[in-house]
Enzyme design. Structure first.
Site, PDB file in Angstrom:
ATOM      1  CE1 TYR A 143      -3.896  -8.119   1.046  1.00  0.00           C
ATOM      2  CE2 TYR A 143      -5.550  -7.544   0.132  1.00  0.00           C
ATOM      3  CZ  TYR A 143      -4.566  -7.540   0.293  1.00  0.00           C
ATOM      4  OH  TYR A 143      -3.712  -6.594  -0.134  1.00  0.00           O
ATOM      5  CB  SER A 200      -3.851  -0.384  -5.190  1.00  0.00           C
ATOM      6  OG  SER A 200      -2.591  -0.893  -4.715  1.00  0.00           O
ATOM      7  CB  THR A 204       2.619   4.129  -0.109  1.00  0.00           C
ATOM      8  OG1 THR A 204       1.282   4.335  -0.563  1.00  0.00           O
ATOM      9  CG2 THR A 204       3.056   3.339   1.511  1.00  0.00           C
ATOM     10  CE  LYS A 252      -2.971   5.244   2.027  1.00  0.00           C
ATOM     11  NZ  LYS A 252      -2.888   4.287   2.409  1.00  0.00           N
ATOM     12  CG  HIS A 262      -0.864   0.858   4.314  1.00  0.00           C
ATOM     13  ND1 HIS A 262       0.279   1.022   4.069  1.00  0.00           N
ATOM     14  CD2 HIS A 262      -1.393  -0.140   4.307  1.00  0.00           C
ATOM     15  CE1 HIS A 262      -0.187   0.002   3.073  1.00  0.00           C
ATOM     16  NE2 HIS A 262      -0.666  -0.197   3.687  1.00  0.00           N
ATOM     17  NE  ARG A 287      -4.803  -3.633   4.005  1.00  0.00           N
ATOM     18  CZ  ARG A 287      -4.922  -5.071   3.652  1.00  0.00           C
ATOM     19  NH1 ARG A 287      -6.123  -5.395   4.499  1.00  0.00           N
ATOM     20  NH2 ARG A 287      -4.760  -5.290   3.499  1.00  0.00           N
TER      21      ARG A 287
END
Length: 385
Positions: free
Chosen positions: A25, A107, A156, A252, A276, A279
């Protein structure tokens, strides 16, 4: 304890210590992972020109990032589920960042909550926001970040849907990991990780536990988050966030000049050039390859930060040499956390600082914001060097 000479050593230690479901992950990207590899390959393809007959006995590596002082031009970027790699991992990383003197960004999809981190460090930090379809949740998260003394909100903008990550689907990644026969074998075969995780304050998404009625059910909460990413996210949505948040705002996920100019129009204080970490959109260009055109488009009208492929101090010099004001890194510190907890994050930062110093000495730099044109160049093909 194994000798650590580089971020790559921390990566190896993290791979050894974590079950595959967790390591894959944090390490992997979406689909074929083309963009993950481009971030690394395109960074490595840049050459650094050596300058020798210069006095570099006094060097300045410090910078401010949206008003926050940083000992080196690097912030710990937001990474989901850091607390799955080490018990109370986000709090441990935040403490390491504060002690070292660089910004830490939490996050939305963390294990420790906003309040957990605020209590752990009692200092300003940044909060990264994924916008949900449920605006009441968005408003609550921003209010909680404000109350926790977050100095900047990192919005984001590239998550209209979650990129398909084949390894996560194969493993059946969930929070906590699903108890499939394969995952059980992986966890049992990693007793140090398993014993450490027993001491974790939380075992689910800390920021959402009390936000929604499904918060008490781990399976329901994971499904709710997955369904909440908003494909209608647009300029108007970003303007709404700007109106709601009165402190520093960073966008972002900027990968083209148009989005960068729009960020200026809505009043953002900074942008992060980022794909990212490979991802999201597989097949996207590397972050470093689009950085110069974005810098050219915005000039000095907004702070341009960079994220994507930072593994050495030389990589930081390359990004700043191509116009970035400073950098963020996710995997570099996450490998450190997974390997050795708070000490591992400090180790990662120390390695990057030392490599940054060495690179400045060998390229004749005494200040990272006075990098001569030509210090960072495209490496010519083999045979033309």
């Amino acid at each position: 304890m194994s000798k650590v000479a580089s971020i790559f050593d921390l990566e190896c230690l993290a791979r050894e210590r974590l079950p595959a479901v967790v390591f894959d992950y944090i390490h992997g990207g979406s689909e074929q992972q083309l963009t993950v590899q481009r971030n690394l390959d395109d960074m490595r393809a840049l050459a650094l020109r050596q300058h020798s007959l210069r006095d570099v006995s006094h060097r300045d590596m410090s910078v401010t990032m949206v008003g926050d002082r940083a000992r080196i031009p690097l912030a710990l970027g937001p990474t989901g589920l850091a607390g799955l790699t080490w018990a109370n991992g986000e709090c441990a990383a935040a403490r390491a960042a504060v002690d070292f003197g660089v910004p830490f960004c939490l996050s939305t999809c963390s294990i420790n909550s906003i309040e957990d981190v605020a209590e752990a460090i009692r200092a300003p930090f940044w909060f990264q926001l994924y916008l949900m379809k449920d605006h009441k949740v968005n408003e609550s998260l921003m209010r909680r970040a404000h109350d926790a003394n977050c100095s900047a909100l990192v919005l984001t903008i590239d998550l209209h849907t979650q990129g398909k990550r084949w390894a996560d689907e194969k493993h059946g990644l969930a929070v906590p990991p699903r108890l499939t026969p394969s995952n059980i074998m992986q966890m049992v075969s990693h007793p140090r990780w398993l014993a450490n995780m027993v001491g974790s304050k939380r075992h689910t998404f800390g920021n959402f536990e009390h936000e929604i009625k499904e918060g008490g059910s781990i399976g329901s909460l994971s499904k709710w988050i997955e369904d909440q990413f908003d494909p209608s996210f647009d300029v108007g949505t970003a303007r709404w966030v700007r109106d709601q948040w009165q402190r520093k705002l960073i966008l972002k996920g900027v990968m083209n000049a148009d989005d960068a100019r729009t960020a200026i129009d809505i009043g953002a204080d900074a942008i992060i050039v980022s794909n990212h970490g490979g991802r999201q959109l597989d097949g996207a260009p590397s972050s470093i390859s689009v950085l110069p055109e974005i810098v050219d488009a915005v000039g000095d009208r907004i702070e341009v930060l960079f994220d994507g492929g930072i593994r050495t101090g030389g990589d930081i010099v390359k990004a700043i040499g191509l116009g970035a004001h400073a950098c963020l890194s996710g995997r570099a510190w996450l490998y450190g956390l997974a390997a050795r907890g708070r000490d591992g994050v400090t180790c990662a930062l120390t390695l990057l600082e030392q490599e940054l110093q060495d690179c400045m000495l060998l390229t004749g730099l005494d200040n990272l914001h006075r990098i001569d044109a030509g210090v960072v160049t495209a490496q010519p093909p083999l045979g033309r060097r």
